[in-house]
Design a protein around this motif. Sequence first.
Motif, PDB file in Angstrom:
ATOM      1  N   ARG A  90       2.527   1.772  -3.387  1.00 21.96           N
ATOM      2  CA  ARG A  90       1.573   2.319  -4.366  1.00 21.96           C
ATOM      3  C   ARG A  90       1.409   3.827  -4.179  1.00 21.96           C
ATOM      4  NH1 ARG A  90      -1.437  -2.434  -3.553  1.00 21.96           N
ATOM      5  NH2 ARG A  90      -2.760  -1.400  -2.034  1.00 21.96           N
ATOM      6  N   LYS A  91       1.256   4.262  -2.930  1.00 20.19           N
ATOM      7  CA  LYS A  91       1.119   5.695  -2.645  1.00 20.19           C
ATOM      8  C   LYS A  91       2.363   6.462  -3.099  1.00 20.19           C
ATOM      9  CE  LYS A  91      -1.401   5.196   1.688  1.00 20.19           C
ATOM     10  NZ  LYS A  91      -1.344   5.567   3.111  1.00 20.19           N
ATOM     11  N   LEU A  92       3.524   5.888  -2.809  1.00 23.83           N
ATOM     12  CA  LEU A  92       4.773   6.537  -3.175  1.00 23.83           C
ATOM     13  C   LEU A  92       4.913   6.650  -4.689  1.00 23.83           C
ATOM     14  CD1 LEU A  92       7.394   7.784  -2.151  1.00 23.83           C
ATOM     15  CD2 LEU A  92       8.391   5.497  -2.152  1.00 23.83           C
ATOM     16  N   LYS A  93       4.517   5.614  -5.415  1.00 22.37           N
ATOM     17  CA  LYS A  93       4.610   5.646  -6.873  1.00 22.37           C
ATOM     18  C   LYS A  93       3.689   6.709  -7.466  1.00 22.37           C
ATOM     19  CE  LYS A  93       4.785   1.547  -8.911  1.00 22.37           C
ATOM     20  NZ  LYS A  93       4.527   0.116  -9.171  1.00 22.37           N
ATOM     21  N   VAL A  94       2.493   6.858  -6.894  1.00 19.32           N
ATOM     22  CA  VAL A  94       1.569   7.893  -7.358  1.00 19.32           C
ATOM     23  C   VAL A  94       2.164   9.276  -7.103  1.00 19.32           C
ATOM     24  CG1 VAL A  94      -0.680   8.974  -6.906  1.00 19.32           C
ATOM     25  CG2 VAL A  94      -0.522   6.499  -7.156  1.00 19.32           C
ATOM     26  N   ALA A  95       2.713   9.451  -5.902  1.00 16.74           N
ATOM     27  CA  ALA A  95       3.334  10.743  -5.571  1.00 16.74           C
ATOM     28  C   ALA A  95       4.517  11.020  -6.488  1.00 16.74           C
ATOM     29  CB  ALA A  95       3.776  10.750  -4.107  1.00 16.74           C
ATOM     30  N   ARG A  98       0.823  -1.205   0.000  1.00 21.57           N
ATOM     31  CA  ARG A  98       0.000   0.000   0.000  1.00 21.57           C
ATOM     32  C   ARG A  98       0.859   1.257   0.000  1.00 21.57           C
ATOM     33  NH1 ARG A  98      -2.884  -0.653   4.637  1.00 21.57           N
ATOM     34  NH2 ARG A  98      -1.408   0.616   5.787  1.00 21.57           N
ATOM     35  N   GLU A  99       1.896   1.276   0.818  1.00 22.19           N
ATOM     36  CA  GLU A  99       2.763   2.446   0.903  1.00 22.19           C
ATOM     37  C   GLU A  99       3.562   2.648  -0.385  1.00 22.19           C
ATOM     38  OE1 GLU A  99       2.709   4.751   3.361  1.00 22.19           O
ATOM     39  OE2 GLU A  99       1.040   3.552   4.129  1.00 22.19           O
TER      40      GLU A  99
END
Length: 94
Positions: free
Chosen positions: A18-23, A15-16
């Motif tokens: 995925r968030k980092l890749k979006v950011a 999950r983290e």
Amino acid sequence: MYLFNHKSNLRILEREVRKLKVARDNVEGKVEVARNNAEKIEETVEELVMKVNYIVPKSETLIEERANVRCFNLKAHYKRSRKAPKKVKDVGSS
């Protein structure tokens, strides 16, 4: 603790990441727009993107290893589960 929580530790890491890749994708898009407008990119932004580009593949490798390990290989589960919170911390500090 690590052995019993190995699935949840890896899910949290996923999950983290995925968030980092979006950011990262958002930042890279803004950097590209800034470059097209001949704006100066802060050195800290470039360092952050480089750090993320280093952390994401390492974390994804750890996550992918889960599929290659048999369910009764407790040692492998323990090692990955122990590494996962450290990677989450790395991801969070990015």
